[in-house]
Design a protein around this motif. Structure first.
Motif, PDB file in Angstrom:
ATOM      1  N   ARG A 159     -11.133  -2.336   9.345  1.00  0.00           N
ATOM      2  CA  ARG A 159     -10.974  -1.001   9.939  1.00  0.00           C
ATOM      3  C   ARG A 159     -10.358  -0.024   8.940  1.00  0.00           C
ATOM      4  NH1 ARG A 159     -10.296   3.371  11.074  1.00  0.00           N
ATOM      5  NH2 ARG A 159      -9.825   4.401  13.056  1.00  0.00           N
ATOM      6  N   PHE A 160      -9.485  -0.521   8.070  1.00  0.00           N
ATOM      7  CA  PHE A 160      -8.917   0.255   6.967  1.00  0.00           C
ATOM      8  C   PHE A 160      -8.617  -0.718   5.836  1.00  0.00           C
ATOM      9  CE2 PHE A 160      -6.038  -0.134  10.629  1.00  0.00           C
ATOM     10  CZ  PHE A 160      -5.163  -1.098  10.168  1.00  0.00           C
ATOM     11  N   ASP A 161      -8.079  -0.221   4.705  1.00  0.00           N
ATOM     12  CA  ASP A 161      -8.016  -1.032   3.483  1.00  0.00           C
ATOM     13  C   ASP A 161      -6.635  -1.581   3.148  1.00  0.00           C
ATOM     14  OD1 ASP A 161     -10.799  -0.575   2.821  1.00  0.00           O
ATOM     15  OD2 ASP A 161     -10.196   1.492   2.365  1.00  0.00           O
ATOM     16  N   PHE A 162      -5.583  -0.945   3.631  1.00  0.00           N
ATOM     17  CA  PHE A 162      -4.241  -1.464   3.347  1.00  0.00           C
ATOM     18  C   PHE A 162      -3.250  -0.916   4.365  1.00  0.00           C
ATOM     19  CE2 PHE A 162      -4.232   2.572   1.028  1.00  0.00           C
ATOM     20  CZ  PHE A 162      -2.953   3.080   1.258  1.00  0.00           C
ATOM     21  N   ILE A 163      -2.153  -1.632   4.510  1.00  0.00           N
ATOM     22  CA  ILE A 163      -0.978  -1.106   5.196  1.00  0.00           C
ATOM     23  C   ILE A 163       0.209  -1.342   4.271  1.00  0.00           C
ATOM     24  CG2 ILE A 163      -1.812  -1.364   7.560  1.00  0.00           C
ATOM     25  CD1 ILE A 163      -0.355  -3.964   7.798  1.00  0.00           C
ATOM     26  N   HIS A 164       1.136  -0.409   4.246  1.00  0.00           N
ATOM     27  CA  HIS A 164       2.331  -0.623   3.418  1.00  0.00           C
ATOM     28  C   HIS A 164       3.467  -1.090   4.309  1.00  0.00           C
ATOM     29  CE1 HIS A 164       4.536   3.120   4.547  1.00  0.00           C
ATOM     30  NE2 HIS A 164       3.334   3.681   4.599  1.00  0.00           N
ATOM     31  N   ARG A 165       4.196  -2.079   3.819  1.00  0.00           N
ATOM     32  CA  ARG A 165       5.257  -2.706   4.598  1.00  0.00           C
ATOM     33  C   ARG A 165       6.529  -2.787   3.766  1.00  0.00           C
ATOM     34  NH1 ARG A 165       5.489  -1.932   8.466  1.00  0.00           N
ATOM     35  NH2 ARG A 165       6.097  -3.789   9.616  1.00  0.00           N
ATOM     36  N   GLY A 166       7.674  -2.727   4.440  1.00  0.00           N
ATOM     37  CA  GLY A 166       8.950  -2.860   3.759  1.00  0.00           C
ATOM     38  C   GLY A 166       9.093  -4.238   3.131  1.00  0.00           C
ATOM     39  N   LEU A 167       9.888  -4.313   2.070  1.00  0.00           N
ATOM     40  CA  LEU A 167      10.082  -5.596   1.396  1.00  0.00           C
ATOM     41  C   LEU A 167      10.592  -6.655   2.364  1.00  0.00           C
ATOM     42  CD1 LEU A 167      11.804  -4.481  -1.953  1.00  0.00           C
ATOM     43  CD2 LEU A 167       9.369  -4.789  -1.486  1.00  0.00           C
ATOM     44  N   HIS A 168      11.468  -6.245   3.281  1.00  0.00           N
ATOM     45  CA  HIS A 168      12.036  -7.194   4.237  1.00  0.00           C
ATOM     46  C   HIS A 168      11.018  -7.608   5.291  1.00  0.00           C
ATOM     47  CE1 HIS A 168      12.336  -3.315   6.177  1.00  0.00           C
ATOM     48  NE2 HIS A 168      12.570  -3.897   7.339  1.00  0.00           N
ATOM     49  N   GLU A 169       9.966  -6.816   5.441  1.00  0.00           N
ATOM     50  CA  GLU A 169       8.960  -7.102   6.459  1.00  0.00           C
ATOM     51  C   GLU A 169       7.825  -7.961   5.926  1.00  0.00           C
ATOM     52  OE1 GLU A 169       9.412  -2.776   8.729  1.00  0.00           O
ATOM     53  OE2 GLU A 169       8.116  -2.987   6.973  1.00  0.00           O
ATOM     54  N   VAL A 170       7.436  -7.698   4.675  1.00  0.00           N
ATOM     55  CA  VAL A 170       6.161  -8.229   4.193  1.00  0.00           C
ATOM     56  C   VAL A 170       6.177  -9.741   4.011  1.00  0.00           C
ATOM     57  CG1 VAL A 170       6.564  -7.994   1.699  1.00  0.00           C
ATOM     58  CG2 VAL A 170       4.256  -7.705   2.622  1.00  0.00           C
ATOM     59  N   ILE A 171       7.307 -10.304   3.619  1.00  0.00           N
ATOM     60  CA  ILE A 171       7.306 -11.744   3.359  1.00  0.00           C
ATOM     61  C   ILE A 171       7.156 -12.533   4.661  1.00  0.00           C
ATOM     62  CG2 ILE A 171       9.824 -12.113   3.434  1.00  0.00           C
ATOM     63  CD1 ILE A 171       9.343 -13.934   0.892  1.00  0.00           C
ATOM     64  N   ALA A 172       7.818 -12.071   5.725  1.00  0.00           N
ATOM     65  CA  ALA A 172       7.682 -12.750   7.020  1.00  0.00           C
ATOM     66  C   ALA A 172       6.299 -12.507   7.606  1.00  0.00           C
ATOM     67  CB  ALA A 172       8.760 -12.263   7.984  1.00  0.00           C
ATOM     68  N   GLU A 173       5.810 -11.275   7.469  1.00  0.00           N
ATOM     69  CA  GLU A 173       4.503 -10.949   8.031  1.00  0.00           C
ATOM     70  C   GLU A 173       3.380 -11.643   7.268  1.00  0.00           C
ATOM     71  OE1 GLU A 173       5.662  -6.570   9.866  1.00  0.00           O
ATOM     72  OE2 GLU A 173       4.723  -6.707   7.897  1.00  0.00           O
ATOM     73  N   ALA A 174       3.533 -11.742   5.952  1.00  0.00           N
ATOM     74  CA  ALA A 174       2.514 -12.442   5.166  1.00  0.00           C
ATOM     75  C   ALA A 174       2.438 -13.902   5.591  1.00  0.00           C
ATOM     76  CB  ALA A 174       2.823 -12.329   3.677  1.00  0.00           C
ATOM     77  N   ALA A 175       3.597 -14.514   5.800  1.00  0.00           N
ATOM     78  CA  ALA A 175       3.621 -15.916   6.220  1.00  0.00           C
ATOM     79  C   ALA A 175       3.020 -16.085   7.610  1.00  0.00           C
ATOM     80  CB  ALA A 175       5.054 -16.437   6.201  1.00  0.00           C
ATOM     81  N   THR A 176       3.326 -15.144   8.497  1.00  0.00           N
ATOM     82  CA  THR A 176       2.860 -15.249   9.886  1.00  0.00           C
ATOM     83  C   THR A 176       1.384 -14.912  10.025  1.00  0.00           C
ATOM     84  OG1 THR A 176       5.049 -14.694  10.735  1.00  0.00           O
ATOM     85  CG2 THR A 176       3.184 -14.368  12.226  1.00  0.00           C
TER      86      THR A 176
END
Length: 297
Positions: A178-195
């Motif tokens: 639907r789109f190409d990227f979302i930007h996430r906070g450093l504290h958010e991205v590691i947990a979200e990437a894993a999940t």
């Protein structure tokens, strides 16, 4: 004799009751998260625990409770203003503030909230490899949530932006193109990437870029909650002056710095059009400057 004892105990009993009341722990309720997959509030718990621990001598014991499960930011603000289910909420530090709320004017992440990594589809990495500035990035479409307080940053900087409602839907829509990227906070991205990469295995953290914009984050309380406000102000000031808040922030992010090679990424600075409180921005005691993190900037 019995009359004298009766009068003695009639005065002692209330005193004991008052003493017990004074020693009862102060319950502090903070947001649980927007979904069962949302682990973004762990750092907030650590900050609150530090501030409350540093003030136990003056203010007594405390209990931290996660509440407000699956509430978006707008709902949390309403609950806090009405003094219902939440006592403290971390929010972007807006100059005008929020109706019915009061801030503790200390950036709890020392500026790190404005450092952002991109989540993309893995097979798109080749298209991002040569990007060096915002003009390059604007060849791609961004996605962001309508419920997040810093949406104006994305609206101002990205020429192509899909704004949607819902947290988990963002990752599903990114996965399906639907789109190409979302930007996430450093504290958010590691947990979200894993999940979410287990749920959507075609999603990856982009390898070369890091975005940055000034975005202080304060703890906000109900405007009438003077006791908790005094305690958190005192505790956070102690945490700043002792260096413990800086140590907490850097320690919380250290694995992220290393895992995503933050120090060697190309920096793209974004403009923040929001009327933020800049009173602590670039103050070295409260703010981590890019030169402390990047080998080049």
């Amino acid at each position: 004799m019995w009359i004298i004892l009766f009068f003695l105990f009639s005065f002692i009993a209330p005193a004991e009751s008052a003493s017990n009341s004074e020693s009862a722990p102060q319950i502090v309720r903070y947001p649980a998260g927007e979904s069962p997959q949302d682990a973004r509030q762990e750092y907030i718990y650590d900050v609150l625990k530090l501030a409350l621990h540093l003030t136990e001598k003056e203010f007594g014991p405390y209990v931290l409770k996660a509440e407000g499960f699956e509430m978006v930011q707008e709902r949390l603000i309403a609950e806090l203003a009405a003094q219902r289910t939440i006592d403290v909420v971390p929010l972007p530090a807006l100059e005008k503030g929020y109706t019915g709320l009061q801030p503790i004017q200390i950036p709890i992440r020392q500026g790190l909230l404005g450092w952002r990594l991109l989540l993309i589809r893995c097979d798109e990495q080749v298209h991002f490899n040569d990007f060096v500035n915002l003009q390059d990035l604007n060849h791609k479409q961004a996605g962001y949530s309508l419920n997040w307080g810093d949406l104006p940053v994305s609206e101002f900087n990205f020429e192509q932006l899909a704004s949607i409602s819902g947290y988990e839907a963002l990752f599903q829509m990114l996965s399906t193109g639907r789109f190409d990227f979302i930007h996430r906070g450093l504290h958010e991205v590691i947990a979200e990437a894993a999940t979410f990469t287990s749920q959507y295995p075609n999603l990856c953290v982009e390898k070369n870029l890091i975005l940055q914009y000034p975005l202080p984050e304060y703890l906000y309380l109900n405007e009438d909650d003077e006791v908790l406000a005094e305690r958190l102000q005192t505790g956070l000031e102690k945490a700043v002056s002792s260096g413990r808040l800086r140590a907490l922030a850097l320690n919380a992010y250290q694995d992220i710095f290393n895992h995503f090679d933050i120090h060697n990424r190309r920096l793209i600075q974004l403009h923040n059009p929001m009327p933020i409180d800049k009173s602590k921005v670039d103050n070295k005691d409260y703010w981590i400057h890019p030169s402390l993190l990047l080998n080049h900037h």
